[in-house]
Design an enzyme around this catalytic site. Structure first.
Site, short mmCIF file in Angstrom:
data_model
loop_
_atom_site.label_atom_id
_atom_site.label_comp_id
_atom_site.label_asym_id
_atom_site.label_seq_id
_atom_site.Cartn_x
_atom_site.Cartn_y
_atom_site.Cartn_z
N TRP A 114 -22.74 14.53 66.88
CA TRP A 114 -23.33 14.08 68.16
C TRP A 114 -24.41 13.03 67.96
O TRP A 114 -25.24 13.14 67.03
CB TRP A 114 -23.95 15.30 68.85
N MET A 115 -24.47 12.07 68.87
CA MET A 115 -25.54 11.06 68.89
C MET A 115 -26.13 10.98 70.29
O MET A 115 -25.38 10.95 71.27
CB MET A 115 -24.94 9.70 68.51
N ASN A 116 -27.49 10.91 70.39
CA ASN A 116 -28.06 10.42 71.65
C ASN A 116 -29.06 9.30 71.34
O ASN A 116 -28.68 8.38 70.60
CB ASN A 116 -28.54 11.51 72.61
N ASP A 117 -30.23 9.30 71.90
CA ASP A 117 -31.12 8.12 71.92
C ASP A 117 -31.17 7.29 70.62
O ASP A 117 -31.28 7.85 69.53
CB ASP A 117 -32.57 8.52 72.14
N GLN A 154 -30.86 10.01 67.55
CA GLN A 154 -30.86 11.44 67.74
C GLN A 154 -29.48 11.96 67.35
O GLN A 154 -28.46 11.45 67.84
CB GLN A 154 -31.18 11.77 69.20
C1 FRU Z 1 -33.98 11.40 75.99
C2 FRU Z 1 -34.45 12.63 75.26
C3 FRU Z 1 -35.83 12.42 74.68
C4 FRU Z 1 -35.88 13.41 73.55
C5 FRU Z 1 -34.46 13.38 73.05
C6 FRU Z 1 -33.97 14.70 72.56
O1 FRU Z 1 -32.62 11.28 76.09
O2 FRU Z 1 -34.42 13.75 76.13
O3 FRU Z 1 -36.88 12.57 75.61
O4 FRU Z 1 -36.81 13.02 72.58
O5 FRU Z 1 -33.65 12.95 74.12
O6 FRU Z 1 -32.76 14.59 71.89
#
Ligand code: FRU
Length: 498
Positions: free
Chosen positions: A35-38, A54
């Site tokens: 998984w990847m986010n920010d 992330q």
């Molecule tokens: C934004 C967020 C950030 C947090 C991160 C957690 O998308 O909610 O505020 O640091 O993702 O993965």
């Protein structure tokens, strides 16, 4: 015993082999595994651009946050480096949340991130708190600072929530001082959440910080908690990027839920306050959140966002081995009082031969154009009415007999709609979104970039951008044009070589 970081590094190296190159985007960064986010720590160090993200390597769903890591020379071709941070200390064992990076005068690469840890809450039950932490490294290996955390609940102003206190944007300013902008929620005496604020901290050594000012507070209109703040000057204005949670819609400017938006105005260094003149959405499509920027050596402000949104996270199939990709890096500018964005110029180097069709009549139906197809495509479309203004123009892409995604322009309503309902999605998430567009009597300019599993649209030279991910099989590569009424189009289409 294997440390959490070693375990993650071993896991990603073993499991990335199971993901075929052609299953990934060709020139957008995607999760190495899982998984990847920010985007995190977007910076230039050791002759390369670094982007962290992330990351939950073990699963294609969000989980205890690590920092994934990749480098690039052209912002389009990425090379994975080993996982940079894992949740492995008492200050971050529930997750290493988002943060940023600076290059130190002594040559080290410094990361500042939010550590999540669990403590007993007011009612005795465990509650997660967030603090700001440091790690220093050489571009591959990072060591967490032994004195972490460096900014804690004790540094908050009255009413500042220790539970929502995250995403530090670290600056090393020309005066040699460190500054960081951190997102925070406000609580009333009963613990009720009041909405986001941004806190500016200052330090001479990165280790001892003091609260300098509260540059902005949510006026109540812009959602609840604010995340991932960043401030920079551009074109004579100051710009504040914010990713706001829990928005209520405002016309076609803001949609419900999580929205990346920006405030345009002036930051007064004396008072420490940001006075907003205007605010707007950053992207008007379906999948975009939590952007970060970098100032390139040649002076361009380049933004990259997570090309996904919390409310639209849905795996194409439960068996998908990875989830999450970044947007194209986009050059930012302020024009006509608005934030403009345009694909980085490095993308031009990926263009193969150009197929051009000039002055094509699209009349009361659908047409295809010779040589215009594909799923890694850069296409410019200029639309002009022929005679009486048409009702609707559409460009249909990622299409075959069973699939289609479209961009529909209705000049009488001044709207542009992205519609991926028939893209192959098997989830009950949002599939359509409309943006208001400016046009001169039905004339509109579009640039559409397709990279296998995504579409990014730039309207009128970058006045608005719309991004969406696509679950469509890669064999669906048809592109067609439709008009309800009559219009003429100029189309230039390049195959992009990844
Ligand atoms: C934004 C967020 C950030 C947090 C991160 C957690 O998308 O909610 O505020 O640091 O993702 O993965």
């Amino acid at each position: 015993m294997t440390s959490p970081l070693e375990r993650a590094r071993r896991f990603e190296a073993e499991h990335e082999r199971a993901i075929a190159e052609r299953e990934r985007p060709a020139f957008h960064l995607s999760a190495r595994v899982g998984w990847m986010n920010d985007p995190n720590g977007f910076s230039f160090y050791g002759g390369k651009y670094h982007l962290f993200y992330q990351y939950h390597p073990y699963d294609s769903h969000w989980g205890p946050m690590h920092w994934g890591h990749a480098v690039t020379s052209d912002l389009l071709h990425w090379e994975y480096l080993p996982c940079a941070l894992a949740p492995d200390t008492p200050c971050d064992d529930k997750g290493c949340f988002s943060g940023t990076a600076v290059v130190l005068p002594d040559g080290r690469h410094a990361l500042m991130y939010t550590g999540v840890a669990e403590v007993p809450g007011p009612d005795g039950r465990p509650r997660q708190v967030q603090t700001q932490n440091l790690a220093f490294g050489d571009g591959v290996n990072y060591e967490k600072y032994a004195g972490n955390p460096v900014i804690t609940a004790a540094d908050l102003p009255a009413g500042g929530s220790p539970y929502d206190f995250r995403d530090p944007k670290l600056y090393l300013d020309a005066d040699g001082r460190f500054r960081c902008l951190v997102a925070n929620d406000r609580l009333d005496a009963s613990g009720k959440r009041l909405g986001g604020q941004l806190l500016m901290f200052e330090s001479d050594d990165m280790v001892h910080w003091r609260l300098a000012s509260v540059p902005a507070q949510n006026p109540g209109r812009l959602g609840m908690m604010w995340e991932c703040p960043e401030m920079f000057s551009l074109g004579g204005e100051d710009v504040l990027l914010i990713s706001a949670q829990d928005l209520l819609p405002e016309g076609l400017e803001y949609h419900n839920g999580n929205v990346a938006l920006c405030l345009l105005g002036r930051f007064d260094a004396q008072t420490g306050r940001f006075d907003a003149r205007a605010d707007q959405a950053v992207d008007y499509g379906i999948d975009f959140y939590a952007p970060q920027t970098i100032l390139t050596g040649d002076g361009r402000r380049v933004m990259i966002g997570w090309m996904q949104n919390w409310d639209t996270c849905a795996l194409p199939l439960d068996t998908a081995p990875w989830f999450g990709q970044m947007s194209l890096p986009r050059e930012l500018s302020v024009k006509n009082g608005r934030l403009y964005q345009w694909p980085i110029r490095e993308l031009d180097a990926l263009r193969g031969a150009c197929v051009e069709h000039k002055n094509v009549l699209v009349a009361d139906g659908e047409i295809a154009l010779e040589g215009v197809r594909g799923r890694t495509v850069d296409m410019e479309i200029d639309i002009e009415p022929e005679g009486e203004i048409f009702t609707r123009f559409e460009v249909i892409f990622a299409a075959d007999a069973d699939h289609r995604t479209s961009l529909g322009f209705r000049p009488r309503e001044s709207t542009l709609k992205i519609d991926r309902k028939f893209s192959g999605s098997r989830r009950a998430i949002i599939h359509q979104r409309r943006a208001e567009v400016r046009h001169a009597g039905g004339r509109l300019r579009l640039r559409l970039i397709l990279d296998r599993r995504s579409a990014e649209v730039f309207v009128n030279g970058g006045e608005k951008a719309l991004s969406a991910t696509l679950a469509t099989p890669l064999s669906a590569d048809g592109i067609r044009f439709f008009c309800d009424g009559q219009c003429r189009v100029n189309v230039r289409c390049w195959e992009l070589r990844g």
